[in-house]
Design a protein around this motif. Structure first.
Motif, PDB file in Angstrom:
ATOM      1  N   LEU A 114      16.147 -36.744  10.003  1.00 58.39           N
ATOM      2  CA  LEU A 114      16.968 -36.297  11.125  1.00 58.39           C
ATOM      3  C   LEU A 114      17.608 -37.489  11.836  1.00 58.39           C
ATOM      4  CD1 LEU A 114      14.474 -33.726  12.736  1.00 58.39           C
ATOM      5  CD2 LEU A 114      16.528 -33.156  11.429  1.00 58.39           C
ATOM      6  N   GLY A 115      16.877 -38.619  11.867  1.00 62.70           N
ATOM      7  CA  GLY A 115      17.345 -39.799  12.591  1.00 62.70           C
ATOM      8  C   GLY A 115      17.033 -39.731  14.072  1.00 62.70           C
ATOM      9  N   THR A 116      16.284 -38.714  14.479  1.00 62.07           N
ATOM     10  CA  THR A 116      15.964 -38.551  15.900  1.00 62.07           C
ATOM     11  C   THR A 116      14.660 -37.781  16.017  1.00 62.07           C
ATOM     12  OG1 THR A 116      16.742 -37.569  17.970  1.00 62.07           O
ATOM     13  CG2 THR A 116      17.454 -36.494  15.990  1.00 62.07           C
ATOM     14  N   TRP A 117      13.895 -38.069  17.093  1.00 62.15           N
ATOM     15  CA  TRP A 117      12.615 -37.373  17.272  1.00 62.15           C
ATOM     16  C   TRP A 117      12.300 -37.345  18.752  1.00 62.15           C
ATOM     17  CZ3 TRP A 117      10.879 -34.071  14.171  1.00 62.15           C
ATOM     18  CH2 TRP A 117       9.536 -33.675  14.133  1.00 62.15           C
ATOM     19  N   SER A 118      11.611 -36.298  19.170  1.00 62.15           N
ATOM     20  CA  SER A 118      11.373 -36.133  20.596  1.00 62.15           C
ATOM     21  C   SER A 118      10.034 -36.763  21.003  1.00 62.15           C
ATOM     22  CB  SER A 118      11.386 -34.636  20.902  1.00 62.15           C
ATOM     23  OG  SER A 118      11.082 -34.432  22.243  1.00 62.15           O
ATOM     24  N   PHE A 119      10.038 -37.498  22.112  1.00 63.78           N
ATOM     25  CA  PHE A 119       8.801 -38.084  22.643  1.00 63.78           C
ATOM     26  C   PHE A 119       8.833 -37.965  24.159  1.00 63.78           C
ATOM     27  CE2 PHE A 119       6.373 -41.589  24.490  1.00 63.78           C
ATOM     28  CZ  PHE A 119       5.142 -41.398  23.872  1.00 63.78           C
ATOM     29  N   TYR A 120       7.846 -37.309  24.715  1.00 63.86           N
ATOM     30  CA  TYR A 120       7.719 -37.147  26.162  1.00 63.86           C
ATOM     31  C   TYR A 120       9.041 -36.658  26.784  1.00 63.86           C
ATOM     32  CZ  TYR A 120       4.773 -37.777  30.249  1.00 63.86           C
ATOM     33  OH  TYR A 120       3.971 -37.554  31.351  1.00 63.86           O
TER      34      TYR A 120
ATOM     35  N   ILE B  54       7.118 -43.520  13.746  1.00 65.97           N
ATOM     36  CA  ILE B  54       7.555 -42.257  14.354  1.00 65.97           C
ATOM     37  C   ILE B  54       6.677 -42.021  15.593  1.00 65.97           C
ATOM     38  CG2 ILE B  54       7.705 -39.766  14.010  1.00 65.97           C
ATOM     39  CD1 ILE B  54       7.888 -40.505  10.909  1.00 65.97           C
ATOM     40  N   PRO B  55       7.282 -41.885  16.778  1.00 62.48           N
ATOM     41  CA  PRO B  55       6.448 -41.697  17.979  1.00 62.48           C
ATOM     42  C   PRO B  55       5.628 -40.418  17.857  1.00 62.48           C
ATOM     43  CG  PRO B  55       8.758 -41.995  18.574  1.00 62.48           C
ATOM     44  CD  PRO B  55       8.715 -41.858  17.090  1.00 62.48           C
ATOM     45  N   ARG B  56       4.325 -40.522  18.176  1.00 65.43           N
ATOM     46  CA  ARG B  56       3.393 -39.407  17.993  1.00 65.43           C
ATOM     47  C   ARG B  56       3.064 -38.726  19.319  1.00 65.43           C
ATOM     48  NH1 ARG B  56       3.963 -41.669  13.352  1.00 65.43           N
ATOM     49  NH2 ARG B  56       2.333 -41.536  11.754  1.00 65.43           N
ATOM     50  N   PRO B  57       2.801 -37.417  19.272  1.00 67.99           N
ATOM     51  CA  PRO B  57       2.350 -36.742  20.502  1.00 67.99           C
ATOM     52  C   PRO B  57       1.090 -37.401  21.073  1.00 67.99           C
ATOM     53  CG  PRO B  57       2.716 -35.135  18.745  1.00 67.99           C
ATOM     54  CD  PRO B  57       2.909 -36.489  18.133  1.00 67.99           C
ATOM     55  N   ASP B  58       0.206 -37.931  20.207  1.00 65.67           N
ATOM     56  CA  ASP B  58      -1.028 -38.591  20.695  1.00 65.67           C
ATOM     57  C   ASP B  58      -0.711 -39.684  21.710  1.00 65.67           C
ATOM     58  OD1 ASP B  58      -1.710 -37.164  18.471  1.00 65.67           O
ATOM     59  OD2 ASP B  58      -3.010 -38.695  17.603  1.00 65.67           O
ATOM     60  N   THR B  59       0.417 -40.384  21.478  1.00 62.46           N
ATOM     61  CA  THR B  59       0.768 -41.526  22.327  1.00 62.46           C
ATOM     62  C   THR B  59       1.215 -41.068  23.719  1.00 62.46           C
ATOM     63  OG1 THR B  59       1.305 -42.742  20.333  1.00 62.46           O
ATOM     64  CG2 THR B  59       2.187 -43.638  22.359  1.00 62.46           C
TER      65      THR B  59
ATOM     66  N   LEU C  92      10.166 -46.459  27.497  1.00 64.21           N
ATOM     67  CA  LEU C  92      11.251 -45.611  28.003  1.00 64.21           C
ATOM     68  C   LEU C  92      10.718 -44.377  28.718  1.00 64.21           C
ATOM     69  CD1 LEU C  92      13.671 -46.089  24.991  1.00 64.21           C
ATOM     70  CD2 LEU C  92      13.988 -46.945  27.326  1.00 64.21           C
ATOM     71  N   ALA C  93       9.602 -43.826  28.218  1.00 64.88           N
ATOM     72  CA  ALA C  93       9.015 -42.659  28.904  1.00 64.88           C
ATOM     73  C   ALA C  93       8.536 -43.059  30.299  1.00 64.88           C
ATOM     74  CB  ALA C  93       7.861 -42.091  28.076  1.00 64.88           C
ATOM     75  N   VAL C  94       7.920 -44.248  30.399  1.00 65.07           N
ATOM     76  CA  VAL C  94       7.458 -44.709  31.717  1.00 65.07           C
ATOM     77  C   VAL C  94       8.667 -45.026  32.603  1.00 65.07           C
ATOM     78  CG1 VAL C  94       6.176 -46.510  32.952  1.00 65.07           C
ATOM     79  CG2 VAL C  94       5.244 -45.554  30.829  1.00 65.07           C
ATOM     80  N   ALA C  95       9.669 -45.673  32.016  1.00 63.62           N
ATOM     81  CA  ALA C  95      10.865 -46.037  32.799  1.00 63.62           C
ATOM     82  C   ALA C  95      11.541 -44.796  33.375  1.00 63.62           C
ATOM     83  CB  ALA C  95      11.845 -46.823  31.926  1.00 63.62           C
TER      84      ALA C  95
ATOM     85  N   SER D 174      -0.563 -39.468  25.595  1.00 61.82           N
ATOM     86  CA  SER D 174      -1.753 -39.703  26.453  1.00 61.82           C
ATOM     87  C   SER D 174      -1.682 -41.082  27.101  1.00 61.82           C
ATOM     88  CB  SER D 174      -3.046 -39.643  25.636  1.00 61.82           C
ATOM     89  OG  SER D 174      -3.137 -38.439  24.963  1.00 61.82           O
ATOM     90  N   LEU D 175      -1.134 -42.051  26.375  1.00 62.48           N
ATOM     91  CA  LEU D 175      -0.999 -43.406  26.932  1.00 62.48           C
ATOM     92  C   LEU D 175       0.009 -43.387  28.092  1.00 62.48           C
ATOM     93  CD1 LEU D 175      -1.956 -46.360  26.450  1.00 62.48           C
ATOM     94  CD2 LEU D 175       0.034 -46.651  24.960  1.00 62.48           C
ATOM     95  N   VAL D 176       1.073 -42.612  27.930  1.00 63.51           N
ATOM     96  CA  VAL D 176       2.065 -42.481  29.003  1.00 63.51           C
ATOM     97  C   VAL D 176       1.422 -41.796  30.214  1.00 63.51           C
ATOM     98  CG1 VAL D 176       4.280 -41.450  29.655  1.00 63.51           C
ATOM     99  CG2 VAL D 176       3.984 -42.415  27.368  1.00 63.51           C
ATOM    100  N   GLU D 177       0.656 -40.739  29.959  1.00 66.93           N
ATOM    101  CA  GLU D 177      -0.021 -40.033  31.060  1.00 66.93           C
ATOM    102  C   GLU D 177      -0.935 -40.991  31.808  1.00 66.93           C
ATOM    103  OE1 GLU D 177       0.165 -36.954  32.171  1.00 66.93           O
ATOM    104  OE2 GLU D 177       1.619 -36.221  30.717  1.00 66.93           O
ATOM    105  N   LEU D 178      -1.676 -41.798  31.056  1.00 64.93           N
ATOM    106  CA  LEU D 178      -2.578 -42.767  31.686  1.00 64.93           C
ATOM    107  C   LEU D 178      -1.770 -43.726  32.567  1.00 64.93           C
ATOM    108  CD1 LEU D 178      -5.641 -44.442  30.747  1.00 64.93           C
ATOM    109  CD2 LEU D 178      -3.747 -46.030  30.727  1.00 64.93           C
ATOM    110  N   ALA D 179      -0.645 -44.204  32.020  1.00 62.88           N
ATOM    111  CA  ALA D 179       0.194 -45.139  32.778  1.00 62.88           C
ATOM    112  C   ALA D 179       0.655 -44.493  34.082  1.00 62.88           C
ATOM    113  CB  ALA D 179       1.402 -45.551  31.932  1.00 62.88           C
ATOM    114  N   LEU D 180       1.148 -43.263  34.001  1.00 61.61           N
ATOM    115  CA  LEU D 180       1.702 -42.622  35.201  1.00 61.61           C
ATOM    116  C   LEU D 180       0.616 -42.401  36.246  1.00 61.61           C
ATOM    117  CD1 LEU D 180       4.280 -40.139  33.624  1.00 61.61           C
ATOM    118  CD2 LEU D 180       4.554 -42.535  34.288  1.00 61.61           C
TER     119      LEU D 180
END
Ligand code: SAM
Length: 279
Positions: free
Chosen positions: A75-81, A93-98, A129-132, A100-106
């Motif tokens: 596809l050339g594109t994938w959804s993350f957070y 490929i960004p994983r849904p598991d990751t 980028l998700a944190v930003a 959790s790391l964003v949630e921890l950061a926030l």
């Protein structure tokens, strides 16, 4: 001769049946991207002819998918957070598991007030980028050793209009001397050379996956050096393998982090460990 969009969609779904357990969904995503439209647009175009350029693009992507390339690379594109990330085989490929790391950061970044945050081994830029996006006041930094991956991350930042200081190099090496962070995050390579998951991950960059003989090498390097780059009371958050929680807690304790805590994912597996320096 051009075929109607609806027929092309059915043909793609039927071809993908041999490699996918959701061929209709994959076919819809591919045709949507080929036509540059969203699902609603696709429904309206069922009887219209598929333009030649779109047909050729589609055919190439289906061939790659049939050869075993993971869907996000096709596809050339994938959804993350909630962010649409451009991806190619230079990045993991960004994983849904990751997420959790964003949630921890926030959880460590109040909505008010500026904080300086570092994402090590940023790959596609997913975590930075998700944190930003969620904390626009935070000053975001990201480091990546692979120049090809860093180019993808920078492109994602530009397209999404999110500001990050992107740096090329080895973990902490490219940072300006003396810069201290409130929060350091990393999803580093954590597989051992004999990990049984590796064959299934053969299309992804091996330098994003393989840490060394034990799998703990990158986690140890980051945990050991992180205190020298954090403010007093600063936090380190690491994603790791489900069997590595105890070892990562020990690494954080040895590096001077107080009471490291491991967070479980929805399946109850230990996937993210964090610790704070004494204030
Ligand atoms: C598991 S991937 C994570 C990518 C992204 N952060 C994510 O979560 O989707 C690890 C990333 O670390 C990068 N990396 C590996 N060794 C590195 C090093 N010594 N310094 C900086 N980056 C490194 C790899 O190129 C890869 O992009």
């Amino acid at each position: 001769m051009s075929v109607p969009v609806g027929d092309a969609l059915r043909k793609v779904a039927s071809r993908l049946g041999v490699v996918s357990d959701q061929p209709e969904q994959e076919a819809r995503w591919l045709v949507e991207i080929a036509l540059g439209c969203a699902a609603a647009g696709l429904l309206r175009r069922g009887d219209q002819p598929l333009p030649a350029a779109a047909a050729q693009w589609l055919d190439e992507r289906v061939e790659r998918r049939l050869a075993g390339l993971p869907l996000p690379y096709c596809l050339g594109t994938w959804s993350f957070y909630g962010l649409e990330m451009a991806v190619n085989p230079a990045v993991l490929i960004p994983r849904p598991d990751t997420e959790s790391l964003v949630e921890l950061a926030l959880g460590h970044l109040p909505r008010e007030g500026a904080r300086r945050v570092l994402d090590l081994g940023t790959g596609s830029g997913a975590v930075a980028l998700a944190v930003a996006r969620a904390r626009p006041e935070a000053e975001m930094w990201a480091v990546e050793r692979s120049p090809e991956a860093l180019a993808v991350a920078q492109g994602n930042g530009q397209r999404l209009g999110l500001a990050v200081h992107w740096l090329a190099g080895d973990w902490f090496a490219p940072l300006p001397p003396g810069l201290r962070f409130d929060l350091i995050l990393a999803n580093p390579p954590y597989l051992a050379a004999d990990d049984p998951h590796l064959p299934a991950l053969r299309h992804e960059p091996q330098e994003a996956l393989l840490a060394g003989p034990t799998g703990l090498e990158c986690l140890a390097a980051i945990a050991t050096a992180a205190p020298g780059h954090l403010v007093p009371g600063g936090v380190l958050g690491l994603e790791h393998g489900a069997e590595q929680g105890e070892a990562v807690r020990a690494l954080l304790r040895a590096a001077g982090f107080a009471q490291p805590r491991t967070h479980r994912d929805l399946a109850g597996r230990e996937r993210v460990t964090s610790g704070s320096l004494p204030a």
